[in-house]
Design a protein around this motif. Structure first.
Motif, PDB file in Angstrom:
ATOM      1  N   UNK A  67      37.785  47.948  37.479  1.00  0.00           N
ATOM      2  CA  UNK A  67      36.720  47.454  38.365  1.00  0.00           C
ATOM      3  C   UNK A  67      35.355  47.597  37.695  1.00  0.00           C
ATOM      4  N   UNK A  68      35.138  48.741  37.070  1.00  0.00           N
ATOM      5  CA  UNK A  68      33.852  48.991  36.409  1.00  0.00           C
ATOM      6  C   UNK A  68      33.662  48.069  35.207  1.00  0.00           C
ATOM      7  N   UNK A  69      34.766  47.805  34.485  1.00  0.00           N
ATOM      8  CA  UNK A  69      34.669  46.997  33.269  1.00  0.00           C
ATOM      9  C   UNK A  69      34.376  45.528  33.571  1.00  0.00           C
ATOM     10  N   UNK A  70      34.724  45.048  34.790  1.00  0.00           N
ATOM     11  CA  UNK A  70      34.483  43.652  35.159  1.00  0.00           C
ATOM     12  C   UNK A  70      33.039  43.508  35.623  1.00  0.00           C
ATOM     13  N   UNK A  71      32.140  43.239  34.704  1.00  0.00           N
ATOM     14  CA  UNK A  71      30.701  43.218  35.019  1.00  0.00           C
ATOM     15  C   UNK A  71      30.268  41.928  35.710  1.00  0.00           C
ATOM     16  N   UNK A  72      31.074  40.871  35.592  1.00  0.00           N
ATOM     17  CA  UNK A  72      30.727  39.598  36.237  1.00  0.00           C
ATOM     18  C   UNK A  72      31.909  39.159  37.103  1.00  0.00           C
ATOM     19  N   UNK A  73      31.574  38.439  38.189  1.00  0.00           N
ATOM     20  CA  UNK A  73      32.685  37.933  38.991  1.00  0.00           C
ATOM     21  C   UNK A  73      33.271  36.687  38.329  1.00  0.00           C
ATOM     22  N   UNK A  74      34.364  36.188  38.894  1.00  0.00           N
ATOM     23  CA  UNK A  74      35.069  35.079  38.261  1.00  0.00           C
ATOM     24  C   UNK A  74      34.232  33.802  38.241  1.00  0.00           C
ATOM     25  N   UNK A  75      33.487  33.544  39.322  1.00  0.00           N
ATOM     26  CA  UNK A  75      32.635  32.337  39.365  1.00  0.00           C
ATOM     27  C   UNK A  75      31.591  32.375  38.264  1.00  0.00           C
ATOM     28  N   UNK A  76      30.996  33.556  38.047  1.00  0.00           N
ATOM     29  CA  UNK A  76      29.988  33.677  36.990  1.00  0.00           C
ATOM     30  C   UNK A  76      30.620  33.437  35.621  1.00  0.00           C
ATOM     31  N   UNK A  77      31.857  33.927  35.421  1.00  0.00           N
ATOM     32  CA  UNK A  77      32.541  33.683  34.147  1.00  0.00           C
ATOM     33  C   UNK A  77      32.820  32.197  33.953  1.00  0.00           C
ATOM     34  N   UNK A  78      33.216  31.506  35.032  1.00  0.00           N
ATOM     35  CA  UNK A  78      33.481  30.057  34.944  1.00  0.00           C
ATOM     36  C   UNK A  78      32.209  29.316  34.558  1.00  0.00           C
ATOM     37  N   UNK A  79      31.095  29.678  35.218  1.00  0.00           N
ATOM     38  CA  UNK A  79      29.807  29.020  34.913  1.00  0.00           C
ATOM     39  C   UNK A  79      29.396  29.325  33.479  1.00  0.00           C
ATOM     40  N   UNK A  80      29.563  30.594  33.088  1.00  0.00           N
ATOM     41  CA  UNK A  80      29.187  31.002  31.721  1.00  0.00           C
ATOM     42  C   UNK A  80      29.985  30.238  30.680  1.00  0.00           C
ATOM     43  N   UNK A  81      31.253  29.952  30.999  1.00  0.00           N
ATOM     44  CA  UNK A  81      32.112  29.217  30.063  1.00  0.00           C
ATOM     45  C   UNK A  81      31.944  27.704  30.174  1.00  0.00           C
ATOM     46  N   UNK A  82      31.083  27.265  31.132  1.00  0.00           N
ATOM     47  CA  UNK A  82      30.820  25.836  31.288  1.00  0.00           C
ATOM     48  C   UNK A  82      31.981  25.067  31.845  1.00  0.00           C
ATOM     49  N   UNK A  83      32.740  25.690  32.761  1.00  0.00           N
ATOM     50  CA  UNK A  83      33.942  25.038  33.299  1.00  0.00           C
ATOM     51  C   UNK A  83      33.865  24.856  34.806  1.00  0.00           C
ATOM     52  N   UNK A  84      32.651  24.639  35.321  1.00  0.00           N
ATOM     53  CA  UNK A  84      32.497  24.545  36.784  1.00  0.00           C
ATOM     54  C   UNK A  84      33.337  23.414  37.358  1.00  0.00           C
ATOM     55  N   UNK A  85      33.426  22.325  36.652  1.00  0.00           N
ATOM     56  CA  UNK A  85      34.189  21.186  37.189  1.00  0.00           C
ATOM     57  C   UNK A  85      35.597  21.101  36.671  1.00  0.00           C
ATOM     58  N   UNK A  98      39.041  35.299  28.161  1.00  0.00           N
ATOM     59  CA  UNK A  98      37.863  36.183  28.209  1.00  0.00           C
ATOM     60  C   UNK A  98      38.268  37.628  28.518  1.00  0.00           C
ATOM     61  N   UNK A  99      39.219  37.803  29.434  1.00  0.00           N
ATOM     62  CA  UNK A  99      39.534  39.151  29.923  1.00  0.00           C
ATOM     63  C   UNK A  99      40.765  39.769  29.261  1.00  0.00           C
ATOM     64  N   UNK A 100      41.593  38.942  28.610  1.00  0.00           N
ATOM     65  CA  UNK A 100      42.828  39.480  28.036  1.00  0.00           C
ATOM     66  C   UNK A 100      42.595  40.598  27.027  1.00  0.00           C
ATOM     67  N   UNK A 101      41.583  40.484  26.126  1.00  0.00           N
ATOM     68  CA  UNK A 101      41.343  41.615  25.197  1.00  0.00           C
ATOM     69  C   UNK A 101      41.015  42.906  25.943  1.00  0.00           C
ATOM     70  N   UNK A 102      40.279  42.806  27.072  1.00  0.00           N
ATOM     71  CA  UNK A 102      39.914  43.997  27.843  1.00  0.00           C
ATOM     72  C   UNK A 102      41.160  44.682  28.412  1.00  0.00           C
ATOM     73  N   UNK A 103      42.018  43.902  29.068  1.00  0.00           N
ATOM     74  CA  UNK A 103      43.208  44.510  29.673  1.00  0.00           C
ATOM     75  C   UNK A 103      44.182  45.017  28.612  1.00  0.00           C
ATOM     76  N   UNK A 177      35.202  43.941  44.905  1.00  0.00           N
ATOM     77  CA  UNK A 177      34.183  43.510  45.877  1.00  0.00           C
ATOM     78  C   UNK A 177      32.886  43.268  45.137  1.00  0.00           C
ATOM     79  N   UNK A 178      32.413  42.072  45.206  1.00  0.00           N
ATOM     80  CA  UNK A 178      31.122  41.715  44.602  1.00  0.00           C
ATOM     81  C   UNK A 178      30.247  41.118  45.700  1.00  0.00           C
ATOM     82  N   UNK A 179      29.102  41.821  45.936  1.00  0.00           N
ATOM     83  CA  UNK A 179      28.291  41.426  47.074  1.00  0.00           C
ATOM     84  C   UNK A 179      29.022  41.803  48.341  1.00  0.00           C
ATOM     85  N   UNK A 180      29.277  40.839  49.208  1.00  0.00           N
ATOM     86  CA  UNK A 180      30.036  41.098  50.430  1.00  0.00           C
ATOM     87  C   UNK A 180      31.382  40.385  50.384  1.00  0.00           C
ATOM     88  N   UNK A 181      31.768  39.905  49.199  1.00  0.00           N
ATOM     89  CA  UNK A 181      32.972  39.105  49.093  1.00  0.00           C
ATOM     90  C   UNK A 181      34.030  39.850  48.273  1.00  0.00           C
TER      91      UNK A 181
END
Length: 621
Positions: A67-85, A98-103, A177-181
């Motif tokens: 939980x601590x290692x996940x500094x961004x939520x999934x939506x932010x990672x999608x936007x960061x990777x330019x894959x919103x659509x 993005x996350x496989x090396x961490x786990x 939990x990120x924010x209230x979600x």
């Protein structure tokens, strides 16, 4: 015929004796071995539970790390990777890269543990480490009855054991939990087969120890029984003689039975010295014990009772309780209830005015003193010093009361400040519009001055209500004390006031705000100056007592009335015509915010205020 009967009786006695010996041996072995077996079973169960609990805690700790290692939520990672659509599958693949090396790193640090992330929005396993073994599960949703869905719904950490994605596992899950979600959950799991292997090894070790212990206990019990049989006749013979003659002494036996014979030989002398031993035991007790005969005369009085009441046994022995406690109607009534009405008293309170220690809060319990023949001999009184406990209870009640008043003070200060600002502004406008020689300018100046005084009062109220908002840092008490003394130097000059300091060599650090602590010592020092209008000596000393630092500020002068020693820390309590009564109350609030307290006490010819603060722990922040 008589010879045959005698022979038969002898045989019966031998048979009974043999049966008795078998039963005795069996009983001893059972009593010895059974506790070992029961203890082993209990320890085994406790060890199994401890191992499972340790596994749970370890897995939960790993999920918290995820939980601590996940500094961004999934939506932010999608936007960061330019894959919103992008499509769902493309998003899952991109986040997985993005996350496989961490786990994988976390899984490698904990061999045998599976870790990963689940995305609620994508309803998919995002990554599962170690990826070489678990990559096939990425992109798949969990089942409808999977406990992970309960974790995301309840937002609570859960540890589940059973068949899941990886198999039969112990699985710890934490909601992300990120924010209230809730964006998903992270998990860490271990195969139950691995845990069962550890449990089996532990059980084998405990069973082996139990078996060896039972064998040793059985053999030792048999030897002990044999030894007891040899010496039993001699002990029985000695006891018979002692029942008629206490001066008789048994011969000393070898080994452990020698302790028994020694104890029996000591019985007669112990009876002669029992009174002396009883008095020694009583004097070793922390509680005070008083014995009264039927007439109410004091017959026994231990050391603690003498210390609590302030009278020696020589002064009290043989004296009627009505005379010994002539100054305390409460205590006399308690004793009277027991002696005259036969009523046992439990946990009564007696405020005793000690000639050296001041007022002591004593808990009094009484009971009827009876002989072994159930004859009433008098009354036994037990005294316990609850003064310190009572003071702690009072300080706690005061802290709660100050907190309530603080909330009220904060509201008042905020409500008063706005109209005060308006009053001051209008008064200044009126003053500017009046001619310089106009008589009313004197009144506007008074208005402005009084508004300033009320603003200062509002500032004090705010400090009283929120004393702990200042940043806390490691504080050198001596530096704060020296700075506070510098501030009162103008008030000391020309007033024949001397300041004496006595500090320990190693004064500990405390965690607090230097400015607020300076306010505490300044308030106490100003209070000391005001208590010595004709001059005198102020003594300041610091020392460490356990985990607390004590700062004593002692000033010469009139004592504070006993009933007011706590009231001086109440807000708005003051004996000065120009005071607000908030100085010491603010100081108490500040110190309580740091886990300490202030108390006042009267000494011979002086008053001492003591500031108690917890010592900063090594490596503390």
């Amino acid at each position: 015929m008589n010879t045959i009967e005698v022979s038969k009786k002898g045989e019966d006695w031998i048979v009974k004796s043999y049966i008795y010996r078998i039963r005795f041996v069996a009983s001893v072995i059972t009593v010895t071995v059974l506790p070992i077996v029961i203890t082993g079973i209990v320890l085994l169960k406790a060890a199994e539970q401890a191992l499972l609990k340790e596994k749970e805690q370890k897995l939960i700790s790993i999920t918290q790390q995820l939980d601590f290692a996940l500094t961004k939520d999934y939506d932010e990672l999608v936007i960061e990777l330019g894959l919103s659509g992008a499509s769902r599958e493309d998003k899952i693949k991109a986040i997985n890269r993005k996350l496989e090396p961490l786990t994988d790193r976390i899984a490698a640090a904990h061999p045998g543990i599976g870790v990963g992330y689940y995305a609620a929005g994508l309803d998919s396993i995002i990554t599962y480490g170690p990826s070489k073994e678990m990559r096939l599960h990425v992109g798949k949703p969990i089942g409808a009855n999977h406990p992970g869905r309960s974790v995301m719904q309840t937002r609570q950490i859960e540890v589940s054991i059973g068949e899941q994605v990886r198999g039969n596992i112990m699985n710890a899950m934490i909601p992300l939990i990120r924010g209230d979600q809730v964006i998903g959950y992270a998990w860490a799991n271990e195969l139950m087969t691995n845990i069962d292997v550890q449990l089996a090894g532990m059980r084998q070790g405990i069973y082996a120890i139990l078996g060896i212990g039972c064998v040793i206990a059985a053999v030792a019990s048999g030897l002990v029984v044999h030894r007891l049989e040899v010496i039993l006749a001699e002990i029985k013979s000695g006891l018979r003689k002692l029942s008629f003659d206490l001066s008789f002494r048994m011969k000393k036996l070898d080994g452990e039975p020698g302790e028994i014979s020694g104890a029996i030989n000591k019985l007669a002398s112990d009876l002669q010295t029992s009174r002396s031993h009883t008095e020694t035991i009583m004097d070793s007790m922390d509680s005070g014990v008083i014995a009264l005969d039927q007439r109410g005369r004091i017959t026994a009085w231990n050391y603690s009772a003498a210390q609590l009441i302030g009278l020696s046994l020589e002064q009290a022995r043989g004296v009627l309780y009505t005379e010994a406690f002539a100054g305390s109607e409460t205590f006399r009534n308690i004793l009277s209830e027991t002696l005259q009405n036969g009523r046992t008293i439990r946990d009564a309170q007696w405020l005793h005015h000690h000639h050296e220690k001041g007022t002591l809060c004593l808990k009094v319990s009484t009971s009827i003193w009876k002989s072994p023949m159930d004859e009433v001999l008098g009354a036994i009184v037990v005294l316990e010093d609850r003064t310190e406990w009572k003071q702690m209870e009072t300080r706690l009640a005061q802290a709660e009361r100050l907190a309530v008043i603080g909330e009220w003070a904060s509201s008042i200060a905020h409500e008063v400040r706005n109209p005060l600002t308006s009053i001051k502004a209008f008064a200044q406008i009126i003053e500017e519009e009046l001619p310089k020689e106009h008589d009313s300018r004197e009144y506007t100046a008074i208005i402005v001055e009084e508004v300033e005084r009320l603003n200062r009062f509002a500032d004090e109220l705010l400090l009283f209500s929120r004393p702990s908002e200042e940043p806390n840092v490691p504080v050198h008490l001596l530096q704060v004390i020296h700075q506070s003394l510098k501030l009162i130097e103008p008030g000391i000059t020309g007033k024949q006031i001397t300041v004496q300091q006595a500090h320990e060599n190693d004064v500990p650090l405390v965690q607090a705000s230097p400015e607020l602590l300076k306010q505490v010592f300044l308030n106490i020092l100003l209070n000391a100056l005001q208590a010595m209008p004709e001059g005198g000596v102020i003594q300041i000393g610091t020392k460490r007592e356990g985990d607390y630092a004590h700062v004593h500020v002692t000033n010469e002068g009139q004592p504070i009335a006993e009933e007011h020693l706590l009231s001086v820390f109440e807000p708005f309590y003051t004996t000065k015509p120009a005071g607000t009564g908030l100085g010491l109350a603010i100081s108490q609030r500040i110190v309580q915010a740091y886990g300490g307290h202030i108390f006042a006490e009267n000494l011979s010819g002086s008053v001492r205020f003591t500031v108690v603060l917890p010592v900063r722990k090594e490596g503390g922040i």
